[in-house]
Design an enzyme around this catalytic site. Sequence first.
Site, PDB file in Angstrom:
ATOM      1  N   HIS A  73      -0.018   3.566 -17.129  1.00  0.00           N
ATOM      2  CA  HIS A  73       1.068   2.757 -17.422  1.00  0.00           C
ATOM      3  C   HIS A  73       1.031   2.293 -18.989  1.00  0.00           C
ATOM      4  CE1 HIS A  73       1.510   2.139 -13.070  1.00  0.00           C
ATOM      5  NE2 HIS A  73       2.632   2.430 -13.609  1.00  0.00           N
ATOM      6  N   PHE A  88      11.135  -3.851 -11.446  1.00  0.00           N
ATOM      7  CA  PHE A  88      10.966  -2.789 -12.841  1.00  0.00           C
ATOM      8  C   PHE A  88       9.658  -2.863 -13.251  1.00  0.00           C
ATOM      9  CE2 PHE A  88      15.651  -2.028 -13.008  1.00  0.00           C
ATOM     10  CZ  PHE A  88      16.154  -2.375 -11.899  1.00  0.00           C
ATOM     11  N   LYS A  90      10.355   5.072  -1.098  1.00  0.00           N
ATOM     12  CA  LYS A  90      10.854   3.719  -0.978  1.00  0.00           C
ATOM     13  C   LYS A  90      12.111   3.394  -0.199  1.00  0.00           C
ATOM     14  CE  LYS A  90       7.159   1.818  -2.916  1.00  0.00           C
ATOM     15  NZ  LYS A  90       5.892   0.874  -2.303  1.00  0.00           N
ATOM     16  N   THR A 140      11.291  -0.259  -5.418  1.00  0.00           N
ATOM     17  CA  THR A 140      11.255   0.027  -6.913  1.00  0.00           C
ATOM     18  C   THR A 140      12.543   0.347  -7.435  1.00  0.00           C
ATOM     19  OG1 THR A 140      10.607   2.059  -8.268  1.00  0.00           O
ATOM     20  CG2 THR A 140      11.079   2.243  -6.032  1.00  0.00           C
ATOM     21  N   GLY A 159      11.801  12.977 -16.318  1.00  0.00           N
ATOM     22  CA  GLY A 159      12.252  11.905 -15.067  1.00  0.00           C
ATOM     23  C   GLY A 159      12.481  10.405 -16.071  1.00  0.00           C
ATOM     24  N   ALA A 203       0.622  -1.220  -0.002  1.00  0.00           N
ATOM     25  CA  ALA A 203       0.193   0.035   0.012  1.00  0.00           C
ATOM     26  C   ALA A 203       0.871   1.248  -0.026  1.00  0.00           C
ATOM     27  CB  ALA A 203      -1.087  -0.032   1.161  1.00  0.00           C
ATOM     28  N   TYR A 211       8.747   9.628  -5.161  1.00  0.00           N
ATOM     29  CA  TYR A 211       8.401   8.320  -4.861  1.00  0.00           C
ATOM     30  C   TYR A 211       9.202   7.399  -4.540  1.00  0.00           C
ATOM     31  CZ  TYR A 211       7.241   3.700  -6.608  1.00  0.00           C
ATOM     32  OH  TYR A 211       7.276   2.074  -6.510  1.00  0.00           O
TER      33      TYR A 211
HETATM   34  N1  UDP Z   1       5.052   5.439 -21.788  1.00  0.00           N
HETATM   35  C1  UDP Z   1       4.870   6.295 -23.170  1.00  0.00           C
HETATM   36  N2  UDP Z   1       3.370   6.567 -23.331  1.00  0.00           N
HETATM   37  C2  UDP Z   1       2.522   6.426 -22.266  1.00  0.00           C
HETATM   38  C3  UDP Z   1       2.916   5.703 -20.950  1.00  0.00           C
HETATM   39  C4  UDP Z   1       4.198   5.324 -20.861  1.00  0.00           C
HETATM   40  O1  UDP Z   1       5.513   6.325 -23.820  1.00  0.00           O
HETATM   41  O2  UDP Z   1       1.061   6.850 -22.631  1.00  0.00           O
HETATM   42  C5  UDP Z   1       6.381   5.548 -21.603  1.00  0.00           C
HETATM   43  C6  UDP Z   1       7.016   5.800 -20.365  1.00  0.00           C
HETATM   44  O3  UDP Z   1       7.647   7.216 -20.846  1.00  0.00           O
HETATM   45  C7  UDP Z   1       8.005   4.919 -20.075  1.00  0.00           C
HETATM   46  C8  UDP Z   1       7.737   3.562 -20.561  1.00  0.00           C
HETATM   47  O4  UDP Z   1       6.478   3.927 -21.290  1.00  0.00           O
HETATM   48  O5  UDP Z   1       9.301   5.233 -20.966  1.00  0.00           O
HETATM   49  C9  UDP Z   1       7.146   2.684 -19.393  1.00  0.00           C
HETATM   50  O6  UDP Z   1       6.341   3.563 -18.803  1.00  0.00           O
HETATM   51  P1  UDP Z   1       5.287   2.967 -17.574  1.00  0.00           P
HETATM   52  O7  UDP Z   1       4.575   4.334 -17.129  1.00  0.00           O
HETATM   53  O8  UDP Z   1       4.739   1.841 -18.234  1.00  0.00           O
HETATM   54  O9  UDP Z   1       6.521   2.492 -16.335  1.00  0.00           O
HETATM   55  P2  UDP Z   1       7.314   3.278 -15.700  1.00  0.00           P
HETATM   56  O10 UDP Z   1       8.798   2.915 -16.323  1.00  0.00           O
HETATM   57  O11 UDP Z   1       7.123   4.590 -15.531  1.00  0.00           O
HETATM   58  O12 UDP Z   1       7.709   2.320 -14.370  1.00  0.00           O
END
Ligand code: UDP
Length: 326
Positions: free
Chosen positions: A187, A169, A145, A117, A281, A74, A141
């Site tokens: 995501h 990951f 963690k 994370t 980021g 959580a 975030y």
């Molecule tokens: N991403 C993207 N378009 C989206 C959502 C995510 O291009 O609509 C990219 C994001 O910038 C990252 C990768 O997909 O490079 C994975 O992103 P996600 O948010 O799934 O996971 P994260 O790596 O942030 O944990």
Amino acid sequence: MKVLVTGGAGYIGSITVERLIKAGEEVVVFDNLYQGHEDAVHPDATFIKGDLANYDEIEAAIATHKPDGIMHFASYTLVGESVEMPWMYLKDNAVNGANLLEAAVKHGVKRFILSSTANLFDDPEFMPIAEDERIVPGSPYGESKYIMERYLHWMDQIYDMRYACLRYFNACGASEERGEDHAPETHLIPIVLEVALGKRDKITIFGDDYDTPDGTCVRDYIHIIDLAEAHILAMRALEDGPSRKYNLGNGKGYSIRDVIETARKVTGHPIPAEVGPRRPGDPDILIASSETINEDLGWAPMYPDLEQIISMAWEWHQKNPDGYSK
Ligand code: UDP
């Protein structure tokens, strides 16, 4: 073994609960349903709607159920949101985690698994990323963690609580009965599948000028069932072993374009894609080395193949096009 799972109504938590119950363990879920769904909680688990922000609520749950161990999922979990609203992370995640730990040590809980994370490794020196990589949290975030990991260090030193920090990951995929349903969804894989379901027109690729073979970010996509199994193995290992930290991934990187192309193949949908600006980021490449957990516990992914991961997620999304909402 009786396990208290915070966040057991959420994506990773609910599937871990499913696997714990399948393995014959007794489970108590503690979740405030902020992002979680009561429908996602396995019917054989005891469900407590409670908030970690309220010390008395979590203490009562632990006092009543006397778990042997705790799995702590959580938390607020979004990198982008954490930059916009840092105190949700630097304060709330930390205070909620401290409430949980204080109640746990008060009632003699000796085993603790933290959902940590890859965002601890924002500036890796080596790829794939091993456990001894320098810690550089990439956002409030990730920092929240890391604060939890530091709390656990002291719980072990002072109270003899054994812990495992699992730094994962990109969790993805689904089981037959449970999948990914966030509001709003941020995501990559679920968004791509929402395009295939006709719920969105297109996917926007956040930047194609990264230092990677096709210019889009490379990530390590790990199946949710493999993650869940790692939690269970780690909890068992703590029965008679020391505290530990593991990085968890497939050990393989896929670009955003790889993901979209694979989803086109799996769904048969053209999935229109356009390139937009970078998301703040995002590092170029994040790939985990999971050698340590493999050597220590024999863990290896059962579902390392991206096509299979996306197929399983696709099956769940087709069966549940509106997620858990009825
Ligand atoms: N991403 C993207 N378009 C989206 C959502 C995510 O291009 O609509 C990219 C994001 O910038 C990252 C990768 O997909 O490079 C994975 O992103 P996600 O948010 O799934 O996971 P994260 O790596 O942030 O944990």
